[in-house]
Design an enzyme around this catalytic site. Sequence first.
Site, mmCIF file in Angstrom:
data_model
loop_
_atom_site.group_PDB
_atom_site.id
_atom_site.type_symbol
_atom_site.label_atom_id
_atom_site.label_comp_id
_atom_site.label_asym_id
_atom_site.label_seq_id
_atom_site.Cartn_x
_atom_site.Cartn_y
_atom_site.Cartn_z
ATOM 1 N N TYR A 77 39.217 47.040 48.059
ATOM 2 C CA TYR A 77 40.174 46.465 47.104
ATOM 3 C C TYR A 77 39.502 46.314 45.733
ATOM 4 O O TYR A 77 40.049 46.734 44.705
ATOM 5 C CB TYR A 77 40.664 45.108 47.629
ATOM 6 C CG TYR A 77 41.413 44.293 46.609
ATOM 7 C CD1 TYR A 77 42.747 44.572 46.303
ATOM 8 C CD2 TYR A 77 40.794 43.236 45.935
ATOM 9 C CE1 TYR A 77 43.431 43.826 45.353
ATOM 10 C CE2 TYR A 77 41.463 42.486 44.996
ATOM 11 C CZ TYR A 77 42.788 42.781 44.701
ATOM 12 O OH TYR A 77 43.463 42.041 43.760
ATOM 13 N N SER B 227 41.369 42.994 38.305
ATOM 14 C CA SER B 227 40.920 41.778 38.998
ATOM 15 C C SER B 227 39.514 41.441 38.553
ATOM 16 O O SER B 227 38.711 42.341 38.244
ATOM 17 C CB SER B 227 40.936 42.003 40.514
ATOM 18 O OG SER B 227 40.277 40.948 41.177
#
Length: 256
Positions: free
Chosen positions: A161, A147
């Site tokens: 995360y 990400s």
Amino acid sequence: MFHPRLFENRNVVVTGAGRGIGLEVARQFLDCGARVLVHVGRAKDRALPDFLLTAEEDRRAFLIPADFSSGRETLEFAAKALTVFDSLHVLVNNAGTMFGRFPADTLTDEQYGSIVQLNQTSVVELTRALLPALRAAQGAAIVNTVSISALTGGSPGSAIYSASKAFVATYSKALARELAPDGIRVNCVSPGTIETDFHQRYSSPEKLEQTRKSIPLQRLGTAEDCAPAYLFLAAPSLSGYVTGQTLEINGGQLIC
Ligand SMILES: NC(=O)c1ccc[n+]([C@@H]2O[C@H](COP(=O)([O-])OP(=O)(O)OC[C@H]3O[C@@H](n4cnc5c(N)ncnc54)[C@H](OP(=O)(O)O)[C@@H]3O)[C@@H](O)[C@H]2O)c1
């Protein structure tokens, strides 16, 4: 688009492929002639698009659910994959989610554990379990979804995360060196802000519009923007000299 026979006679596993980015990645591998074991997410009864069901009838797609929040289910999934394929040319570790936005001071042990188990530990477990099949294929490739937040830290409430994605990015670099003697390349695709169910859950329309305006290409990304990067990194004929790298797909949202 890529050549329709680019992955002919190639065995591919894509996780998190019942929707979103993974679904489009699975579709494009199928369009290029691969046999694809499609991890359809957690639910056995998820409504799936016709192209997957048709490919399943043709025995080119194998649809298997599993909840990777459980180490046991992750290993059971790997065992099923090994009964479908005795050699594996491409592993795409893509299943993942944020679970929610959790401020650092109120984050519970359970929330922390869930985020790490899915986004980080299950990638390690699945990779380890499928390694014999990857070694058995000539010139295999692992492509992991990370990400943009692995580099930026993400936005408030996404610390664990984001850190779990950074773990996978670094794990992938280390594996790239370790597995090079086996002819296995390891790379990552790093999506920016992509319009899937993911942001429907975790970002308000106002936040998404603010993000859109900050992106040099002036739009959010789509699963179709991301999928070709996976096929590129998976194909030895296109990226045979690329390993240990992360391909950022973000419309210029992060340029560094
Ligand atoms: N969208 C973005 O902007 C963005 C940006 C950067 C990175 N990413 C990453 O890209 C990947 C795909 O995300 P997406 O945008 O396509 O999101 P999505 O549409 O929400 O799809 C996520 C996929 O992961 C699966 N998954 C979630 N929790 C799971 C669990 N406990 N066990 C097994 N599978 C599980 C989902 O299955 P279910 O259907 O069962 O939930 C689904 O197939 C994820 O790793 C995400 O972190 C997305």
